[in-house]
Write an enzyme that holds these catalytic residues in place. Structure first.
Site, mmCIF file in Angstrom:
data_model
loop_
_atom_site.group_PDB
_atom_site.id
_atom_site.type_symbol
_atom_site.label_atom_id
_atom_site.label_comp_id
_atom_site.label_asym_id
_atom_site.label_seq_id
_atom_site.Cartn_x
_atom_site.Cartn_y
_atom_site.Cartn_z
ATOM 1 N N TRP A 324 1.300 -0.900 -0.006
ATOM 2 C CA TRP A 324 0.212 -0.241 -0.444
ATOM 3 C C TRP A 324 0.886 1.597 -0.141
ATOM 4 O O TRP A 324 0.338 2.035 -0.976
ATOM 5 C CB TRP A 324 -0.778 -0.449 1.137
ATOM 6 C CG TRP A 324 -1.520 1.110 0.796
ATOM 7 C CD1 TRP A 324 -3.107 1.545 0.840
ATOM 8 C CD2 TRP A 324 -1.169 2.384 2.201
ATOM 9 N NE1 TRP A 324 -3.113 2.735 1.323
ATOM 10 C CE2 TRP A 324 -2.439 3.488 2.402
ATOM 11 C CE3 TRP A 324 0.058 2.481 2.794
ATOM 12 C CZ2 TRP A 324 -1.948 4.758 3.070
ATOM 13 C CZ3 TRP A 324 0.011 4.043 3.546
ATOM 14 C CH2 TRP A 324 -0.832 4.802 3.747
ATOM 15 N N HIS A 325 1.847 1.288 0.594
ATOM 16 C CA HIS A 325 2.959 2.121 0.098
ATOM 17 C C HIS A 325 3.639 2.885 -0.213
ATOM 18 O O HIS A 325 3.986 3.929 -0.926
ATOM 19 C CB HIS A 325 3.938 2.120 1.605
ATOM 20 C CG HIS A 325 3.604 1.961 2.941
ATOM 21 N ND1 HIS A 325 2.718 1.442 4.003
ATOM 22 C CD2 HIS A 325 3.528 3.327 3.793
ATOM 23 C CE1 HIS A 325 2.567 1.764 4.696
ATOM 24 N NE2 HIS A 325 2.293 3.242 5.442
ATOM 25 N N GLY A 326 3.409 2.042 -1.654
ATOM 26 C CA GLY A 326 4.103 1.729 -2.488
ATOM 27 C C GLY A 326 4.520 1.183 -3.758
ATOM 28 O O GLY A 326 4.386 -0.171 -3.385
#
Lengths: 477, 294
Positions: A324-326
């Site tokens: 989700w962060h990247g």
């Protein structure tokens, strides 16, 4: 528009005054102003992506009705439409290039060479946050926790309320929508609390996080040439940089929302005072952790169906949370490291330990045992941050190796001791505030209070003019 | 609401007054210039000479070069030094191919992106007319510019402090470094390319170079221009027009010229950008300068 930019400090008072003096008659007047302000705030960065925000909002608003009014099977259809729609937006704008590149690399192993075109567009700011808002709304209707909102403007404001539009906290419909639908009245105490939170958030961002960034960037950008001690300082510095940066952002967002009569969810509760990794995740980016718990972990069965499934579910949640962060392997590895660190706690059923009060809540200092537990947790988290910070898993491994093998020129670390100049005061102030993250404990004497305000504001102003002003780290997610 | 607004307004007014008071008092109590009566040689310019010349090796000298300093600021700094100190006999000033590019102009008048603009470093030391020019040039970003001026006046601890203050000084953090073709291309692009066309040569730099020469001539001070080493790859890619313009400057009879640009150095003597020297390169060039000035 960044919270630490001067434009924002022109924008905020104007909206505040209009809100309480001109658009104050009804809740819908208040909401229309905030909605317009939120779209202006977002459009300041890119008006083109406003269309994406508006379309995503409209679709989830419609799906909400679909889910509520349809019979059971149809209801599930609309839920899946919402999930596909939101994840589709994320897949195209955030993950498309990553998946295509990985696919290309995979084929290369099989000696098949293709040159697919990449979309290479700038990642729309806040996309990971507002899509999660939309999904949680439709989920909650599906689960019967709430009814759809009748007014589009109310729903649109829930999705795009400017303090939380860019980097959260990720709000729940059940928590924020009732506040949106009710008329807000000015509360002096709430506004003052909000002002203090904004001040403290700005201090953490501008003074601590941005100053640490100067050292941390220098160390991480040239990590192969640094000494072991310097690398340790760099990793510790980044742990506190990301904490001050993101929790500073959250404080400004929460404080700003208070100025308009809203209470947002907690996002940070002094995570570096956690005694184990499970407690850390109950105190770090809480709104995301609980989102994954409620909408992914529990629907998959959580821990109620035996240890094997609990292990599987935990791994899935941590890996997806990392992703989700990247769109990069280092974030997935970061999630994987946390999943591995979580396993001993899960398997020994100690993951529900320390669910109550914060460490040493009724004492001035922690016990030696608690101190060791906190140090252990912090060390683990700090090592994992190295993988989060460096692009490329190989670089993360090399950095960690460097900590144990680069022993030439230890004097070099002296140049970076300034990191402690920012870290130590932050730890001390957090320790002092640790009983309630939402309430900046205040001195009873107004004279001392005002003196502190003036000193803090002066320091913030001085540091605002530092060599570099950095974007909030979580803006990229 | 009224109570809240009253408190906020009072706080902001008080804050503005405090900032002004702190600024004026700290400015007044600024430490004296390090260019003392013992100093007879000033080493001036931007990061090239700042990183290249270790003034500890040259007796009675002081390196006052600052990263990103354009000749406009060098001229004003020199005038500032000469107005308070008449022991200066010699000025060693860095002047490379890059000095002719308009890439160096931007932070004079606020056109540079604010975060890269170092003009606030000089603000307190400028004559009133130039202060006004700088402030007006930064009108669009005035709040941030004033915060920067305040920041540099207070000079709170920050990693780059050693290189980011008015008096600068020898500062080379590149103990282990190596030339990189890729980084050099970025550098060349920044200096000499303007959206696919060759970047104009700077008029501001030319005017203030002339002013510096005239000032030194008038004050009977020897001016030595130094071209610090650059990597052969960098030099090969400097546009011909820049090299020709540079050759014309070298012919000026009022200046002594030391061209170290093509001395043979290995790749580890350079920064990755091929346009600055590392600590290793600085040792060589400082030694050569000392020999040349003897």
């Amino acid at each position: 528009m960044l919270f630490n930019s001067f434009e924002y400090w022109v924008f905020l008072p104007i909206v505040f005054l209009l809100y309480w003096f001109v658009f104050c008659k009804t809740a819908s007047h208040q909401n229309l102003l905030l909605l317009a302000a939120s779209y202006f705030f977002y459009g300041w960065w890119s008006w083109k992506f406003l269309v994406l925000l508006a379309v995503s909002t409209l679709l989830d608003f419609g799906y909400g009705f679909g889910v509520a009014s349809a019979i059971k099977n149809r209801s599930r259809f609309f839920l899946w439409m919402s999930i596909i729609n939101n994840l589709g937006i994320l897949a195209v704008f955030k993950y498309y290039d990553f998946f295509i590149t990985q696919f290309q690399h995979g084929l290369r192993i099989l000696d098949v060479h293709i040159s697919p075109s990449l979309i290479q567009v700038a990642l729309p700011i806040g996309i990971s946050f507002y899509t999660f808002h939309g999904m949680s709304y439709v989920f909650d209707i599906y689960r019967g926790l709430r009814k759809p909102v009748a007014n589009l403007a109310d729903y649109a404001l829930f999705v795009s309320f400017f303090p939380l539009l860019i980097s959260g906290p990720i709000e729940r419909a059940n928590h924020l929508l009732p506040q949106v639908q009710a008329k807000r009245s000015f509360s002096y105490t709430q506004a003052v609390d909000g002002g203090r939170l904004i001040l403290w958030g700005m201090f953490k961002k501008v003074v601590i996080a941005d100053s640490l960034a100067l050292y941390v960037n220098e160390i991480f950008d040239r990590y192969p040439s640094h000494h072991s001690l310097t690398l340790i300082l760099g990793a510790v510095g980044f742990s506190f940089q990301i904490y001050a940066d993101f929790s500073g952002y959250t404080d400004i967002a929460t404080g700003t929302a208070k100025l308009f009569g809203f209470e947002l969810l907690s996002n940070f509760k002094f995570p570096y005072f956690s005694r184990n990794l499970a407690e850390f995740w109950r105190r770090w980016h809480i709104s995301l952790t609980t989102w994954f718990r409620d909408y992914l972990y529990i629907p998959m069965g959580g821990s109620k169906q035996g240890k094997r499934l609990a292990v599987r579910n935990t791994f899935i949640v941590f890996l997806i949370s990392g992703f989700w962060h990247g769109a990069s392997w280092n974030f997935i590895v970061w999630g994987g490291i946390h999943a591995c660190g979580f396993m001993p706690l899960l398997l020994s059923s100690r993951n529900r330990k320390h669910t109550g009060k914060i460490v040493a809540a009724d004492r001035l200092l922690p016990s030696a045992r608690e101190l060791l537990q906190m140090l252990g947790t912090f060390t683990f988290v700090t090592i994992s941050w190295i993988f989060f910070r460096l692009h490329g898993v190989r670089s993360g491994v090399d950095y960690v190796k460097g900590i144990f093998s680069s022993f030439d020129d230890p004097g070099e670390a002296l140049r970076f001791l300034g990191i402690l100049y920012y870290v130590i005061p932050l730890i001390l102030i957090d320790w002092w505030l640790r009983r309630d993250e939402r309430k900046i404990r205040w001195v009873s004497s107004p004279a001392i209070g005002w003196t502190i305000y003036i000193i803090v504001l002066t320091i913030i102003f001085a540091y605002m003019g530092n060599a570099q002003a950095y974007r909030f780290i979580y803006f990229q997610f | 609401m009224g109570r809240f607004l009253k408190k906020i307004s009072t706080l902001l007014l008080l804050e503005a007054a405090v900032i002004l008071l702190v600024y004026l008092s700290v400015k007044k109590a600024a430490p004296p210039s390090p260019v003392t009566v013992e100093i007879n040689t000033l080493i001036m310019g931007d990061s090239h000479i700042q990183k290249a010349i270790d003034d500890a090796l040259l007796p009675a000298s002081r390196n006052v070069a600052v990263n990103g300093e354009s000749l406009y600021f060098t001229y004003n700094k020199l005038a500032d030094c000469l107005s308070s100190q008449n022991s200066i006999e010699r000025v060693v000033m860095g002047l490379g191919y890059h000095s002719l590019s308009t890439a160096c102009d931007n932070n004079v008048d606020g056109r540079e992106k604010v975060e890269h603009d170092n003009s606030a470093v000089y603000f307190n030391h400028l004559p009133p007319a130039e202060m006004k020019r700088l402030a007006l040039g930064h009108l669009a970003n005035f709040p941030l510019f004033s915060a920067k001026v305040f920041n540099r006046t207070l000079a709170p601890p920050g990693y780059k402090d050693g290189s980011d203050n008015y008096w600068g000084g020898y500062f080379n953090e590149f103990g282990r470094s190596c030339f990189s073709r890729e980084k050099t291309d970025v550098r060349l692009n920044f200096l000499f390319d303007d959206h696919g066309r060759e970047r104009w040569m700077s008029k501001i730099q030319a005017v203030y170079l002339d002013s510096i020469i005239a000032l030194c001539t008038r004050k009977n001070i020897e001016l030595i221009l130094v071209n610090t080493p650059s990597h052969p790859y960098f030099r090969r890619n400097v546009p011909v027009s820049y090299r020709e313009a540079y050759a014309r400057i070298k012919k000026d009879p009022r200046i002594r010229f030391l061209d170290f640009s093509d001395i043979p150095l290995d790749d580890s003597s350079f920064l990755p950008d091929g346009d600055h020297v590392s600590v290793k390169g600085a040792r060589v060039i400082s030694g050569m300068l000392v020999d040349s000035l003897r």
